[in-house]
Motif scaffolding. Structure first.
Motif, PDB file in Angstrom:
ATOM      1  N   ASP A   4      36.619  52.972  40.638  1.00 33.31           N
ATOM      2  CA  ASP A   4      35.895  52.715  39.387  1.00 33.31           C
ATOM      3  C   ASP A   4      35.040  53.925  39.034  1.00 33.31           C
ATOM      4  OD1 ASP A   4      34.223  51.789  37.349  1.00 33.31           O
ATOM      5  OD2 ASP A   4      33.846  49.862  38.322  1.00 33.31           O
ATOM      6  N   ARG A  11      33.601  41.603  29.776  1.00 34.66           N
ATOM      7  CA  ARG A  11      34.339  42.566  28.960  1.00 34.66           C
ATOM      8  C   ARG A  11      34.675  41.853  27.665  1.00 34.66           C
ATOM      9  NH1 ARG A  11      32.654  45.143  32.498  1.00 34.66           N
ATOM     10  NH2 ARG A  11      33.682  46.684  33.811  1.00 34.66           N
ATOM     11  N   THR A  12      33.823  42.005  26.658  1.00 40.24           N
ATOM     12  CA  THR A  12      34.006  41.241  25.416  1.00 40.24           C
ATOM     13  C   THR A  12      35.328  41.557  24.729  1.00 40.24           C
ATOM     14  OG1 THR A  12      32.652  42.861  24.249  1.00 40.24           O
ATOM     15  CG2 THR A  12      31.551  40.858  25.033  1.00 40.24           C
ATOM     16  N   ASP A  13      35.872  42.763  24.905  1.00 40.84           N
ATOM     17  CA  ASP A  13      37.177  43.099  24.316  1.00 40.84           C
ATOM     18  C   ASP A  13      38.282  42.211  24.867  1.00 40.84           C
ATOM     19  OD1 ASP A  13      35.956  45.093  22.906  1.00 40.84           O
ATOM     20  OD2 ASP A  13      36.835  46.754  24.037  1.00 40.84           O
ATOM     21  N   ALA A  14      38.073  41.659  26.062  1.00 40.84           N
ATOM     22  CA  ALA A  14      39.103  40.829  26.698  1.00 40.84           C
ATOM     23  C   ALA A  14      39.392  39.565  25.898  1.00 40.84           C
ATOM     24  CB  ALA A  14      38.673  40.456  28.118  1.00 40.84           C
ATOM     25  N   GLU A  41      24.879  42.939  35.549  1.00 35.04           N
ATOM     26  CA  GLU A  41      26.123  42.909  34.785  1.00 35.04           C
ATOM     27  C   GLU A  41      27.319  42.387  35.576  1.00 35.04           C
ATOM     28  OE1 GLU A  41      26.180  47.003  33.601  1.00 35.04           O
ATOM     29  OE2 GLU A  41      24.835  46.627  31.932  1.00 35.04           O
ATOM     30  N   ILE A  43      37.299  42.649  38.147  1.00 33.01           N
ATOM     31  CA  ILE A  43      37.305  44.097  37.992  1.00 33.01           C
ATOM     32  C   ILE A  43      38.054  44.794  39.126  1.00 33.01           C
ATOM     33  CG2 ILE A  43      35.813  46.140  37.766  1.00 33.01           C
ATOM     34  CD1 ILE A  43      35.744  44.138  35.373  1.00 33.01           C
ATOM     35  N   GLU A  69      32.876  40.526  35.725  1.00 30.52           N
ATOM     36  CA  GLU A  69      31.988  41.197  34.789  1.00 30.52           C
ATOM     37  C   GLU A  69      32.415  40.834  33.372  1.00 30.52           C
ATOM     38  OE1 GLU A  69      31.634  45.420  35.579  1.00 30.52           O
ATOM     39  OE2 GLU A  69      31.735  45.069  37.740  1.00 30.52           O
ATOM     40  N   CYS A  96      36.081  39.016  33.360  1.00 30.36           N
ATOM     41  CA  CYS A  96      37.221  39.683  33.978  1.00 30.36           C
ATOM     42  C   CYS A  96      36.949  40.053  35.425  1.00 30.36           C
ATOM     43  CB  CYS A  96      37.562  40.962  33.218  1.00 30.36           C
ATOM     44  SG  CYS A  96      38.093  40.662  31.516  1.00 30.36           S
ATOM     45  N   CYS A 148      42.048  41.012  29.754  1.00 30.47           N
ATOM     46  CA  CYS A 148      41.254  41.828  30.670  1.00 30.47           C
ATOM     47  C   CYS A 148      41.931  43.169  30.932  1.00 30.47           C
ATOM     48  CB  CYS A 148      41.049  41.089  31.996  1.00 30.47           C
ATOM     49  SG  CYS A 148      39.921  39.686  31.845  1.00 30.47           S
ATOM     50  N   PRO A 149      41.115  44.195  31.143  1.00 32.75           N
ATOM     51  CA  PRO A 149      41.696  45.502  31.457  1.00 32.75           C
ATOM     52  C   PRO A 149      42.340  45.490  32.849  1.00 32.75           C
ATOM     53  CG  PRO A 149      39.318  45.586  31.674  1.00 32.75           C
ATOM     54  CD  PRO A 149      39.657  44.231  31.126  1.00 32.75           C
ATOM     55  N   GLY A 188      35.680  36.483  27.983  1.00 30.14           N
ATOM     56  CA  GLY A 188      35.309  37.869  28.258  1.00 30.14           C
ATOM     57  C   GLY A 188      34.967  38.120  29.710  1.00 30.14           C
TER      58      GLY A 188
END
Length: 130
Positions: free
Chosen positions: A125, A107-110, A71, A96, A105, A94, A115-116, A92
């Motif tokens: 983490d 992050r599909t929400d990105a 991942e 980390i 990694e 990002c 990105c978070p 997606g």
């Protein structure tokens, strides 16, 4: 690229194609790692940094590393990491950890939200906590 999460690989290929159109080449320095290799990297980091605590800022254990689960990828080339820092979220991808500008990694929400917030290093983490 063997054993990478298929969605991560797809996003990476799409981003690499777009970056190449702009003259930027991606080099995957590290993708999937066997547990044995991850443990070897950790032993080397302990030797280099002098303690398990300090080594943990740079190398996760085989049971917690996102590389072992397929991942995560480490991208080489400052042009590539600079490109990803500007455009990676569109795919997606990002960064980390603040201390590892090469580690990405999925992050599909990105794609919709960006990105978070980055962790300072792997010790921050919650997925990596041992």
């Amino acid at each position: 690229m063997a054993n990478l999460d298929p969605e991560l690989l797809k996003a990476l290929r799409q981003a690499a194609t777009a970056a190449a159109d702009g003259g930027v080449d991606f080099h995957v320095n590290s993708g999937w790692r066997s547990p044995e290799y991850q443990n070897q990297l950790l032993r080397e980091a302990v030797s280099k940094y002098g303690s398990e605590r300090e080594a943990a800022r740079w190398v996760a254990t085989a049971t917690t590393s996102p590389h072992v689960s397929g991942e995560a990828v480490d991208i080489g080339g400052s042009n590539a990491t600079a490109w990803l820092s500007r455009h990676g979220a569109e795919y997606g991808l990002c960064q980390i950890y603040r201390n590892e500008p090469w580690h990405y990694e999925l992050r599909t929400d990105a794609i919709d939200r960006g990105c978070p917030r980055m962790y300072a290093d792997p010790t921050q983490d919650p997925r990596i906590q041992q």
